[in-house]
Scaffold this active site. Structure first.
Site, PDB file in Angstrom:
ATOM      1  N   HIS A 129      32.560   6.940  35.490  1.00 37.42           N
ATOM      2  CA  HIS A 129      32.623   8.049  36.455  1.00 37.42           C
ATOM      3  C   HIS A 129      34.007   8.009  37.094  1.00 37.42           C
ATOM      4  O   HIS A 129      34.597   6.931  37.246  1.00 37.42           O
ATOM      5  CB  HIS A 129      31.531   7.791  37.508  1.00 37.42           C
ATOM      6  CG  HIS A 129      31.335   8.872  38.500  1.00 37.42           C
ATOM      7  ND1 HIS A 129      32.170   9.044  39.579  1.00 37.42           N
ATOM      8  CD2 HIS A 129      30.384   9.830  38.591  1.00 37.42           C
ATOM      9  CE1 HIS A 129      31.732  10.068  40.298  1.00 37.42           C
ATOM     10  NE2 HIS A 129      30.650  10.569  39.730  1.00 37.42           N
ATOM     11  N   ASP A 206      29.910  -0.863  39.060  1.00 38.79           N
ATOM     12  CA  ASP A 206      29.475   0.405  39.637  1.00 38.79           C
ATOM     13  C   ASP A 206      27.971   0.514  39.372  1.00 38.79           C
ATOM     14  O   ASP A 206      27.551   0.752  38.238  1.00 38.79           O
ATOM     15  CB  ASP A 206      30.256   1.547  38.959  1.00 38.79           C
ATOM     16  CG  ASP A 206      29.738   2.921  39.347  1.00 38.79           C
ATOM     17  OD1 ASP A 206      28.681   3.013  39.997  1.00 38.79           O
ATOM     18  OD2 ASP A 206      30.404   3.904  38.981  1.00 38.79           O
ATOM     19  N   GLN A 209      24.076   4.239  39.244  1.00 34.25           N
ATOM     20  CA  GLN A 209      22.923   4.713  38.459  1.00 34.25           C
ATOM     21  C   GLN A 209      21.975   3.578  38.069  1.00 34.25           C
ATOM     22  O   GLN A 209      20.914   3.851  37.507  1.00 34.25           O
ATOM     23  CB  GLN A 209      23.398   5.434  37.183  1.00 34.25           C
ATOM     24  CG  GLN A 209      24.262   6.652  37.434  1.00 34.25           C
ATOM     25  CD  GLN A 209      23.521   7.808  38.117  1.00 34.25           C
ATOM     26  OE1 GLN A 209      22.297   7.819  38.233  1.00 34.25           O
ATOM     27  NE2 GLN A 209      24.281   8.787  38.594  1.00 34.25           N
ATOM     28  N   LYS A 232      21.069   8.092  46.128  1.00 36.48           N
ATOM     29  CA  LYS A 232      20.486   8.180  44.780  1.00 36.48           C
ATOM     30  C   LYS A 232      19.231   7.312  44.681  1.00 36.48           C
ATOM     31  O   LYS A 232      18.627   7.212  43.621  1.00 36.48           O
ATOM     32  CB  LYS A 232      21.501   7.729  43.727  1.00 36.48           C
ATOM     33  CG  LYS A 232      22.706   8.660  43.596  1.00 36.48           C
ATOM     34  CD  LYS A 232      23.537   8.261  42.401  1.00 36.48           C
ATOM     35  CE  LYS A 232      24.965   8.733  42.452  1.00 36.48           C
ATOM     36  NZ  LYS A 232      25.138  10.171  42.304  1.00 36.48           N
ATOM     37  N   CYS A 370      31.652  14.448  36.468  1.00 35.53           N
ATOM     38  CA  CYS A 370      32.714  13.566  36.991  1.00 35.53           C
ATOM     39  C   CYS A 370      33.032  12.460  35.990  1.00 35.53           C
ATOM     40  O   CYS A 370      33.249  11.298  36.369  1.00 35.53           O
ATOM     41  CB  CYS A 370      32.339  12.968  38.349  1.00 35.53           C
ATOM     42  SG  CYS A 370      31.989  14.201  39.585  1.00 35.53           S
TER      43      CYS A 370
END
Ligand code: C6P
Length: 413
Positions: A129, A206, A209, A232, A370
């Protein structure tokens, strides 16, 4: 349960807890398939934020009156919940930020600027991303470092061998997503962390997700930093987490200077507070932290292993069924994958797909997500993406598949 070769997932049925899911959109029941962009919020989180403002609103870590002490207790309680949720060693390793993007920028600035020099290398992947790419591009420019990219397999997965090929004695940072927001791939983070450490580098993950969908144990993963967002994972927007190993956070300088991040100040000089306050200058997002704490309570009550199975089963089912529709290309591997599926219908722009689906009450995302370098690798301008969470059911997948058939008919394909 299997029915005619199809996985039916009714492992979790919590849609009643989410008030927004009662909405009708264009005269259809809302089918929310955009949780990778932001999740919906259960009533308990919404109520918790209202209760905070009705009962305990005050600034934290400052005053000694009852409200301030209550607010501080709830705020610090949320920090402890986050620490427990990701298996951090200490709550002080949890830094509240505005979101995953800010967390990654903090590491690039506060660790990168201090410890990288010209000629050093930063290893990334083409699936990242922009939030886990641009901070490193900018860092590389500032200090004269170089970026290296792990080669992807044909289906977009990252192998340990491919990572090994890019990591060497010049590597100072390996920065990777645990799960791709476009392909749904699950990256072998623990193994790559070993490679990074053998080369003397740190690994920054990261988790935007992955943390909402999987059990996260930063100690078992053996990583150095983890960034993710509250919104999220059923929490409010504007709150995120940077977790880092205490010794690394202690070695870094603060980025935001001002109230509550200091130990002592005179006219010319200042010294810094201990962790985590050193990185939390100014009044923090108190309602955000408390709401995130409540979201974690909710997720833990359902159980992360169940949530993981549920989203995985829905996305694998969607992947298989969409792949069987003539003219539909689905990206990434069929399995294992987390709760999202990106696809294109030949001859229809993904924005048009999203528009027709919206007319049926189905919310998906269309665009580059993104992740423009990944779009370039896939050789597409954009994709449509359906993403699932614990409040979705197999009937939502049925509706998605039917709506895609309808879209094809609408465009006479
Ligand atoms: N992806 C999506 O629809 P923020 O915006 O800071 O909460 O999260 C940024 C981010 C970082 N990494 C990954 C892997 C992400 O998926 C995201 C956010 C959303 O895919 C919005 S672009």
């Amino acid at each position: 349960m299997k029915e005619a070769g199809r996985v039916i997932t009714e492992l979790i049925d919590v849609s009643e807890d989410f008030p927004i899911l009662k909405r009708q959109i264009n005269n259809h029941r809302l089918v929310y398939l955009d949780s990778a962009a932001t999740s919906q919020k259960p009533k308990s989180v919404i109520d918790c934020i209202t209760k905070y403002y009705e009962m305990s609103n005050a600034n934290v870590l400052r005053s000694v009156h009852t409200l301030a002490e209550e607010a501080t207790e709830e705020f610090e309680g949320a920090r402890k919940k986050v620490a427990r949720f990701i298996h951090a060693r200490y709550p002080q390793e949890i830094i509240f930020t505005r979101g995953c993007t800010e967390s990654l920028n903090v590491v690039a600035r506060a660790w990168g600027d201090k410890f990288l020099k010209a000629g050093d290398e930063i290893v990334l992947s083409p699936v990242e991303h922009h939030s886990n790419l641009i901070p490193w591009q900018q860092l590389a420019r500032r200090v004269g470092a170089h970026l290296r990219f792990i080669e992807l397999e044909k289906n977009g997965t990252i192998t340990v061998d491919a990572a090994k090929a890019q990591i060497n004695s010049k590597t100072k940072i390996v920065a990777l997503s645990a799960v791709s927001n476009v392909l749904g791939t699950i990256n072998p983070i623990a193994d790559i962390a070993i490679l990074a450490h053998e080369a003397g580098a740190i690994i920054v993950v990261d988790g935007a997700q992955s943390v909402p969908h999987q059990t996260t144990d930063v100690q078992k993963l053996g990583i150095d930093f983890l960034a993710f967002s509250g919104h999220k994972m059923l929490g409010p927007t504007g709150i995120g987490i940077l977790w880092g190993k205490k010794e690394l956070l202690n070695a870094m300088d603060p980025l935001i200077f001002g109230g509550e991040m200091i130990e002592y100040v005179d006219r010319e000089n200042a010294t810094w507070a201990e962790l985590p306050e050193k990185f939390e200058g100014g009044t923090p997002n108190i309602e955000g932290a408390i709401g995130l704490g409540e979201a974690i309570d909710y997720l833990e009550k359902i159980g992360m292993p169940r949530i993981e199975k549920h989203s995985q089963a829905l996305s694998e089912d969607a992947y298989r069924r969409l792949s069987n529709i003539p003219g539909v290309t689905v990206y990434g591997p069929s399995s294992p994958r987390t709760g999202l599926v990106s696809f294109n219908i030949s001859g229809i722009h993904p924005h048009d797909v999203a528009q027709v689906l919206d007319s049926q009450g189905i919310a998906i995302r269309a665009g580059h997500h993104c992740a423009q370098p990944l779009m370039q690798w896939l050789d597409v301008i954009a994709t449509a993406r359906a993403s699932f969470y614990l409040y979705n059911s197999s009937s939502d997948v049925d509706l998605l598949v039917n709506a895609i058939e309808l879209t094809k008919r609408y465009f006479k394909l």
